[in-house]
Design a protein around this motif. Structure first.
Motif, PDB file in Angstrom:
ATOM      1  N   TRP A  59       3.678  -4.118  -5.051  1.00  0.00           N
ATOM      2  CA  TRP A  59       4.139  -4.126  -3.672  1.00  0.00           C
ATOM      3  C   TRP A  59       4.332  -2.707  -3.169  1.00  0.00           C
ATOM      4  O   TRP A  59       4.585  -1.781  -3.951  1.00  0.00           O
ATOM      5  CB  TRP A  59       5.469  -4.877  -3.549  1.00  0.00           C
ATOM      6  CG  TRP A  59       5.475  -6.244  -4.154  1.00  0.00           C
ATOM      7  CD1 TRP A  59       6.192  -6.605  -5.259  1.00  0.00           C
ATOM      8  CD2 TRP A  59       4.773  -7.429  -3.716  1.00  0.00           C
ATOM      9  NE1 TRP A  59       5.973  -7.946  -5.513  1.00  0.00           N
ATOM     10  CE2 TRP A  59       5.113  -8.469  -4.587  1.00  0.00           C
ATOM     11  CE3 TRP A  59       3.903  -7.689  -2.650  1.00  0.00           C
ATOM     12  CZ2 TRP A  59       4.596  -9.766  -4.458  1.00  0.00           C
ATOM     13  CZ3 TRP A  59       3.390  -8.973  -2.520  1.00  0.00           C
ATOM     14  CH2 TRP A  59       3.739  -9.995  -3.399  1.00  0.00           C
ATOM     15  N   GLY A  60       4.270  -2.560  -1.853  1.00  0.00           N
ATOM     16  CA  GLY A  60       4.668  -1.308  -1.245  1.00  0.00           C
ATOM     17  C   GLY A  60       6.193  -1.224  -1.192  1.00  0.00           C
ATOM     18  O   GLY A  60       6.906  -2.053  -1.771  1.00  0.00           O
ATOM     19  N   GLY A  61       6.669  -0.216  -0.480  1.00  0.00           N
ATOM     20  CA  GLY A  61       8.115  -0.013  -0.425  1.00  0.00           C
ATOM     21  C   GLY A  61       8.875  -1.224   0.085  1.00  0.00           C
ATOM     22  O   GLY A  61       9.900  -1.621  -0.495  1.00  0.00           O
ATOM     23  N   ASP A  97       7.211   4.463  -8.305  1.00  0.00           N
ATOM     24  CA  ASP A  97       5.970   4.763  -7.583  1.00  0.00           C
ATOM     25  C   ASP A  97       5.817   6.257  -7.321  1.00  0.00           C
ATOM     26  O   ASP A  97       4.711   6.783  -7.364  1.00  0.00           O
ATOM     27  CB  ASP A  97       5.928   3.995  -6.247  1.00  0.00           C
ATOM     28  CG  ASP A  97       5.241   2.647  -6.400  1.00  0.00           C
ATOM     29  OD1 ASP A  97       4.353   2.528  -7.274  1.00  0.00           O
ATOM     30  OD2 ASP A  97       5.597   1.725  -5.653  1.00  0.00           O
ATOM     31  N   ARG A 108       5.184   8.119 -10.930  1.00  0.00           N
ATOM     32  CA  ARG A 108       3.868   8.053 -11.576  1.00  0.00           C
ATOM     33  C   ARG A 108       2.902   9.097 -11.029  1.00  0.00           C
ATOM     34  O   ARG A 108       1.874   9.376 -11.646  1.00  0.00           O
ATOM     35  CB  ARG A 108       3.282   6.643 -11.488  1.00  0.00           C
ATOM     36  CG  ARG A 108       2.835   6.196 -10.118  1.00  0.00           C
ATOM     37  CD  ARG A 108       2.579   4.695 -10.119  1.00  0.00           C
ATOM     38  NE  ARG A 108       2.401   4.173  -8.790  1.00  0.00           N
ATOM     39  CZ  ARG A 108       1.208   4.051  -8.194  1.00  0.00           C
ATOM     40  NH1 ARG A 108       0.117   4.421  -8.811  1.00  0.00           N
ATOM     41  NH2 ARG A 108       1.145   3.567  -6.977  1.00  0.00           N
ATOM     42  N   TYR A 109       3.206   9.662  -9.857  1.00  0.00           N
ATOM     43  CA  TYR A 109       2.355  10.728  -9.310  1.00  0.00           C
ATOM     44  C   TYR A 109       2.782  12.108  -9.793  1.00  0.00           C
ATOM     45  O   TYR A 109       2.108  13.093  -9.500  1.00  0.00           O
ATOM     46  CB  TYR A 109       2.358  10.690  -7.783  1.00  0.00           C
ATOM     47  CG  TYR A 109       1.684   9.457  -7.233  1.00  0.00           C
ATOM     48  CD1 TYR A 109       0.292   9.335  -7.289  1.00  0.00           C
ATOM     49  CD2 TYR A 109       2.423   8.408  -6.702  1.00  0.00           C
ATOM     50  CE1 TYR A 109      -0.331   8.199  -6.804  1.00  0.00           C
ATOM     51  CE2 TYR A 109       1.809   7.272  -6.206  1.00  0.00           C
ATOM     52  CZ  TYR A 109       0.432   7.178  -6.262  1.00  0.00           C
ATOM     53  OH  TYR A 109      -0.192   6.054  -5.782  1.00  0.00           O
ATOM     54  N   HIS A 168      -1.435  -7.383  -9.297  1.00  0.00           N
ATOM     55  CA  HIS A 168      -0.932  -6.574 -10.418  1.00  0.00           C
ATOM     56  C   HIS A 168      -1.067  -7.331 -11.739  1.00  0.00           C
ATOM     57  O   HIS A 168      -0.672  -6.833 -12.794  1.00  0.00           O
ATOM     58  CB  HIS A 168       0.521  -6.139 -10.180  1.00  0.00           C
ATOM     59  CG  HIS A 168       0.624  -4.940  -9.285  1.00  0.00           C
ATOM     60  ND1 HIS A 168       1.214  -3.746  -9.660  1.00  0.00           N
ATOM     61  CD2 HIS A 168       0.182  -4.745  -8.022  1.00  0.00           C
ATOM     62  CE1 HIS A 168       1.150  -2.878  -8.675  1.00  0.00           C
ATOM     63  NE2 HIS A 168       0.524  -3.461  -7.648  1.00  0.00           N
ATOM     64  N   HIS A 188      -6.179  -4.880  -2.463  1.00  0.00           N
ATOM     65  CA  HIS A 188      -4.900  -4.621  -3.125  1.00  0.00           C
ATOM     66  C   HIS A 188      -3.832  -4.193  -2.119  1.00  0.00           C
ATOM     67  O   HIS A 188      -2.719  -4.693  -2.126  1.00  0.00           O
ATOM     68  CB  HIS A 188      -5.065  -3.549  -4.216  1.00  0.00           C
ATOM     69  CG  HIS A 188      -3.850  -3.395  -5.061  1.00  0.00           C
ATOM     70  ND1 HIS A 188      -3.704  -4.021  -6.268  1.00  0.00           N
ATOM     71  CD2 HIS A 188      -2.694  -2.709  -4.849  1.00  0.00           C
ATOM     72  CE1 HIS A 188      -2.512  -3.741  -6.773  1.00  0.00           C
ATOM     73  NE2 HIS A 188      -1.879  -2.931  -5.926  1.00  0.00           N
ATOM     74  N   ASP A 208      -0.174  -5.649  -1.245  1.00  0.00           N
ATOM     75  CA  ASP A 208       0.990  -4.761  -1.477  1.00  0.00           C
ATOM     76  C   ASP A 208       1.796  -4.580  -0.199  1.00  0.00           C
ATOM     77  O   ASP A 208       3.029  -4.623  -0.225  1.00  0.00           O
ATOM     78  CB  ASP A 208       0.502  -3.358  -1.896  1.00  0.00           C
ATOM     79  CG  ASP A 208       0.519  -3.148  -3.394  1.00  0.00           C
ATOM     80  OD1 ASP A 208       0.961  -4.046  -4.133  1.00  0.00           O
ATOM     81  OD2 ASP A 208       0.086  -2.052  -3.827  1.00  0.00           O
TER      82      ASP A 208
HETATM   83  N1  DCM Z   1       2.753   5.934  -2.973  1.00  0.00           N
HETATM   84  C1  DCM Z   1       3.588   7.006  -3.258  1.00  0.00           C
HETATM   85  N2  DCM Z   1       3.077   8.255  -3.333  1.00  0.00           N
HETATM   86  C2  DCM Z   1       1.779   8.455  -3.101  1.00  0.00           C
HETATM   87  C3  DCM Z   1       0.915   7.372  -2.817  1.00  0.00           C
HETATM   88  C4  DCM Z   1       1.449   6.113  -2.747  1.00  0.00           C
HETATM   89  O1  DCM Z   1       4.798   6.810  -3.446  1.00  0.00           O
HETATM   90  N3  DCM Z   1       1.299   9.703  -3.170  1.00  0.00           N
HETATM   91  C5  DCM Z   1       3.346   4.614  -2.905  1.00  0.00           C
HETATM   92  C6  DCM Z   1       2.997   3.941  -1.579  1.00  0.00           C
HETATM   93  C7  DCM Z   1       2.896   2.494  -1.934  1.00  0.00           C
HETATM   94  C8  DCM Z   1       2.881   2.438  -3.469  1.00  0.00           C
HETATM   95  O2  DCM Z   1       2.842   3.797  -3.928  1.00  0.00           O
HETATM   96  O3  DCM Z   1       4.068   1.834  -1.467  1.00  0.00           O
HETATM   97  C9  DCM Z   1       1.697   1.677  -3.961  1.00  0.00           C
HETATM   98  O4  DCM Z   1       1.859   1.547  -5.308  1.00  0.00           O
HETATM   99  P1  DCM Z   1       1.079   0.403  -6.096  1.00  0.00           P
HETATM  100  O5  DCM Z   1      -0.230   0.352  -5.399  1.00  0.00           O
HETATM  101  O6  DCM Z   1       1.247   0.861  -7.503  1.00  0.00           O
HETATM  102  O7  DCM Z   1       1.881  -0.872  -5.827  1.00  0.00           O
END
Ligand code: DCM
Ligand code: DCM
Ligand code: DCM
Ligand code: ZN
Length: 268
Positions: A1-3, A45, A48-49, A126, A149, A153
């Motif tokens: 999901w998104g935020g 989220d 992980r970046y 997912h 996706h 999300d």
């Molecule tokens: N997102 C983030 N930083 C980024 C790109 C995307 O925090 N540079 C966030 C935006 C979305 C989420 O990641 O809400 C998507 O994550 P996933 O596709 O893993 O659910």
């Protein structure tokens, strides 16, 4: 999901946890407000970046190598890769939360992962490998060019709610909470907790992933990739998806509340 989806899952959970559980996690997360879960629901989220968080990217999903729409299934040995997956991650971070010898910083991080991952496992894509969980399937949502996706999300949840602020998540969660307590989910919500076992997180979460993955066959791509690719999904497709998205967000929040209750009881 998104935020929006993650924050809504967190608010639903906050509406159902026991008061001891609330106190336990407010202390661990260092936040005495009512937003203590929602405020960290998307931490993973961002993490992980980051360089140090790159390892955690595959922990947000399980790549079920099934064959939708003909055959949907999740198998731990087949689908949870060497780098881990959402099922092994919930097991790992749950055991960290329950380890009293572990420092508070690590348990704080483990709590944030659990809050995000219990939400993510309820997003059908997912729990699906096809085209990287639908990321490589080009679709339209109204005039916007996006991918399948992202539609699940973010586009569908945001169209349901009409926004993506924390206050929108809180409002959506209030409505789903009412549905669980006295509305359309009242008679089924107890069943959502069936089989939940703190001592067997893999079976518990595979049940959730299998249910989520089945939605890929039934609702996400019932006519295969050809049925969605380059199509506008903001009309009839959206209408069919709405009750499914709402149910998955409600289930995620209700199950997260119970999982946090089990952890708080087990850890104290
Ligand atoms: N997102 C983030 N930083 C980024 C790109 C995307 O925090 N540079 C966030 C935006 C979305 C989420 O990641 O809400 C998507 O994550 P996933 O596709 O893993 O659910
Ligand atoms: N965001 C979102 N949904 C959108 C647009 C943005 O959840 N439709 C999120 C992504 C960022 C934050 O809001 O975390 C700010 O986005 P932006 O800088 O793109 O407005
Ligand atoms: N994702 C997924 N399954 C995959 C690959 C990615 O569910 N096999 C998710 C993780 C993010 C989104 O898709 O939520 C975008 O991933 P990425 O940022 O890796 O493109
Ligand atoms: Zn996603």
């Amino acid at each position: 999901w998104g935020g929006l989806g993650h924050e809504t899952v967190a608010y639903v959970a906050a509406n159902f946890v026991h008061s001891d559980t609330k106190a336990y996690f407010q202390n661990l997360l260092g936040d005495n407000s009512d937003d203590y879960l929602a405020a960290v629901a998307t931490w993973a989220d961002s993490f992980r970046y980051s360089h140090e968080g790159r390892f955690s990217a595959p922990l947000h999903f399980i790549d079920a190598e099934d064959d939708p729409p003909n055959s949907c299934s999740v198998k731990f040995d087949r689908d949870c890769g060497d780098s881990g997956c959402v099922v092994s991650a919930i097991k790992n971070y749950t055991s960290q939360l329950l380890d009293p010898s572990l420092d508070k910083d690590s348990r704080n991080t483990a709590a944030k992962f659990i809050i995000q991952f219990v939400g993510d496992i309820h997003q059908p894509l997912h729990a699906e490998n096809v085209d990287r969980g639908g990321n490589s399937i080009h679709v339209l949502f109204g005039r916007a060019h996006t991918n399948l996706h992202h539609v699940w999300d973010t586009s569908i949840p945001e169209k349901i709610v009409g926004g993506y602020a924390l206050a929108d998540a809180k409002k959506w969660a209030a409505s789903l909470t009412t549905e669980i307590q006295s509305g359309s989910y009242r008679s089924v919500a107890r069943q959502w907790l069936a089989g939940m076992d703190l001592n067997d997180p893999v079976s518990t979460t595979l049940t959730w992933a299998t249910e989520s993955n089945a939605i890929v066959c039934s609702t996400v791509m019932p006519d295969g990739i050809e049925g969605v690719e380059n199509q506008d999904l903001s009309g009839d497709y959206y209408d069919a998806a709405v009750p499914v998205v709402e149910q998955q967000v409600a289930r995620g929040g209700y199950r997260l509340a119970h999982w946090l209750d089990l952890v708080a009881t087990g850890a104290t």
